[in-house]
Write an enzyme that holds these catalytic residues in place. Sequence first.
Site, PDB file in Angstrom:
ATOM      1  N   CYS A  49     -12.912   7.234  18.217  1.00  0.00           N
ATOM      2  CA  CYS A  49     -13.269   5.823  18.436  1.00  0.00           C
ATOM      3  C   CYS A  49     -14.702   5.703  18.945  1.00  0.00           C
ATOM      4  CB  CYS A  49     -12.301   5.181  19.429  1.00  0.00           C
ATOM      5  SG  CYS A  49     -10.685   4.788  18.744  1.00  0.00           S
ATOM      6  N   CYS A  52      -7.457   3.016  19.998  1.00  0.00           N
ATOM      7  CA  CYS A  52      -7.491   3.019  21.464  1.00  0.00           C
ATOM      8  C   CYS A  52      -8.856   2.620  22.019  1.00  0.00           C
ATOM      9  CB  CYS A  52      -7.064   4.377  22.003  1.00  0.00           C
ATOM     10  SG  CYS A  52      -8.324   5.682  21.865  1.00  0.00           S
ATOM     11  N   CYS A  67       0.832  -1.204   0.000  1.00  0.00           N
ATOM     12  CA  CYS A  67       0.000   0.000   0.000  1.00  0.00           C
ATOM     13  C   CYS A  67       0.869   1.257   0.000  1.00  0.00           C
ATOM     14  CB  CYS A  67      -0.948  -0.014   1.200  1.00  0.00           C
ATOM     15  SG  CYS A  67      -0.142   0.405   2.746  1.00  0.00           S
ATOM     16  N   THR A 113       1.480   3.278   2.393  1.00  0.00           N
ATOM     17  CA  THR A 113       2.358   3.337   3.563  1.00  0.00           C
ATOM     18  C   THR A 113       3.637   2.552   3.300  1.00  0.00           C
ATOM     19  OG1 THR A 113       0.442   3.530   5.004  1.00  0.00           O
ATOM     20  CG2 THR A 113       2.512   2.862   6.037  1.00  0.00           C
ATOM     21  N   CYS A 126      -8.439   7.379  14.819  1.00  0.00           N
ATOM     22  CA  CYS A 126      -8.126   7.444  16.256  1.00  0.00           C
ATOM     23  C   CYS A 126      -6.869   8.295  16.466  1.00  0.00           C
ATOM     24  CB  CYS A 126      -7.883   6.028  16.777  1.00  0.00           C
ATOM     25  SG  CYS A 126      -7.162   5.940  18.423  1.00  0.00           S
ATOM     26  N   CYS A 151     -10.914   7.382  22.621  1.00  0.00           N
ATOM     27  CA  CYS A 151     -10.946   8.788  22.197  1.00  0.00           C
ATOM     28  C   CYS A 151     -12.287   9.116  21.522  1.00  0.00           C
ATOM     29  CB  CYS A 151      -9.770   9.095  21.267  1.00  0.00           C
ATOM     30  SG  CYS A 151      -9.920   8.401  19.611  1.00  0.00           S
ATOM     31  N   HIS A 155       5.882   4.615   1.349  1.00  0.00           N
ATOM     32  CA  HIS A 155       6.574   5.616   2.175  1.00  0.00           C
ATOM     33  C   HIS A 155       7.776   4.978   2.864  1.00  0.00           C
ATOM     34  CE1 HIS A 155       3.674   8.638   1.377  1.00  0.00           C
ATOM     35  NE2 HIS A 155       2.700   8.120   2.114  1.00  0.00           N
ATOM     36  N   HIS A 159       1.505  -5.057   5.908  1.00  0.00           N
ATOM     37  CA  HIS A 159       0.564  -5.131   7.026  1.00  0.00           C
ATOM     38  C   HIS A 159      -0.868  -5.371   6.555  1.00  0.00           C
ATOM     39  CE1 HIS A 159       1.131  -0.957   5.760  1.00  0.00           C
ATOM     40  NE2 HIS A 159      -0.175  -0.888   5.873  1.00  0.00           N
ATOM     41  N   GLU A 160      -1.067  -5.536   5.270  1.00  0.00           N
ATOM     42  CA  GLU A 160      -2.411  -5.789   4.747  1.00  0.00           C
ATOM     43  C   GLU A 160      -2.391  -7.165   4.106  1.00  0.00           C
ATOM     44  OE1 GLU A 160      -3.314  -2.398   2.310  1.00  0.00           O
ATOM     45  OE2 GLU A 160      -3.077  -1.035   3.999  1.00  0.00           O
TER      46      GLU A 160
HETATM   47 ZN   LIG Z   1      -1.543  -0.031   4.446  1.00  0.00          ZN
HETATM   48 ZN   LIG Z   2      -9.073   6.150  19.692  1.00  0.00          ZN
END
Ligand SMILES: [Zn+2]
Ligand SMILES: [Zn+2]
Length: 123
Positions: A96, A90, A37, A39, A104, A93, A42, A60-61
Site C-alpha cells: 500500500c 489497509c 468477473c 472471481t 495489499c 502495508c 470462482h 462487486h464491479e
Molecule cells: Zn472482480
Molecule cells: Zn495494505
Amino acid sequence: MKAAFYRGNKTFTIEAPPEQPVNADDVKIEVAYCGICGTDMHVYHGVMDERITHNRVIGHEMSGRILEVGTNVNDLKAGDPVVVRPLVACGECAACKNGYSHVCKQLTFLGLDSHGAFKRLHY
Ligand SMILES: [Zn+2]
Ligand SMILES: [Zn+2]
C-alpha cells in the site's frame, strides 16, 4: 432493485434484497451495470464457499447513480454517477505504501468479505 443471491451448488436466485438504512458514512447506489468477473466465476464453481456464505449478493464491479447519502457525506449527492472500487486495502502495508494497494496483504473485497463499509477514494 433486484440482486443475484448466491445459494450454493451453482445456483443463483434473483430477488429484491431487504431494504437497509443508509448509515451516516455510506451512500445507496442504484446499480446501472454490474460485471461478472473471474472471481464471480470462482464463486459460481463453489471454490470460494469457505470464504463466502450462501445467501450472499454476488457482483462487486458496478456502476450506477447515487440514490441517497448518509448524514456525514458532503461531497456526493443524489444523482451523481459513480463507479464502485470493490477493493479495500489497509493503507499501512509495504504494498500500500508503495502505491500497489491492489496487492495489499490484507486486501478484502466488497461483496465477498464485507457487505458495505469501505474507503471512498477520489481520483
Ligand atoms: Zn472482480
Ligand atoms: Zn495494505
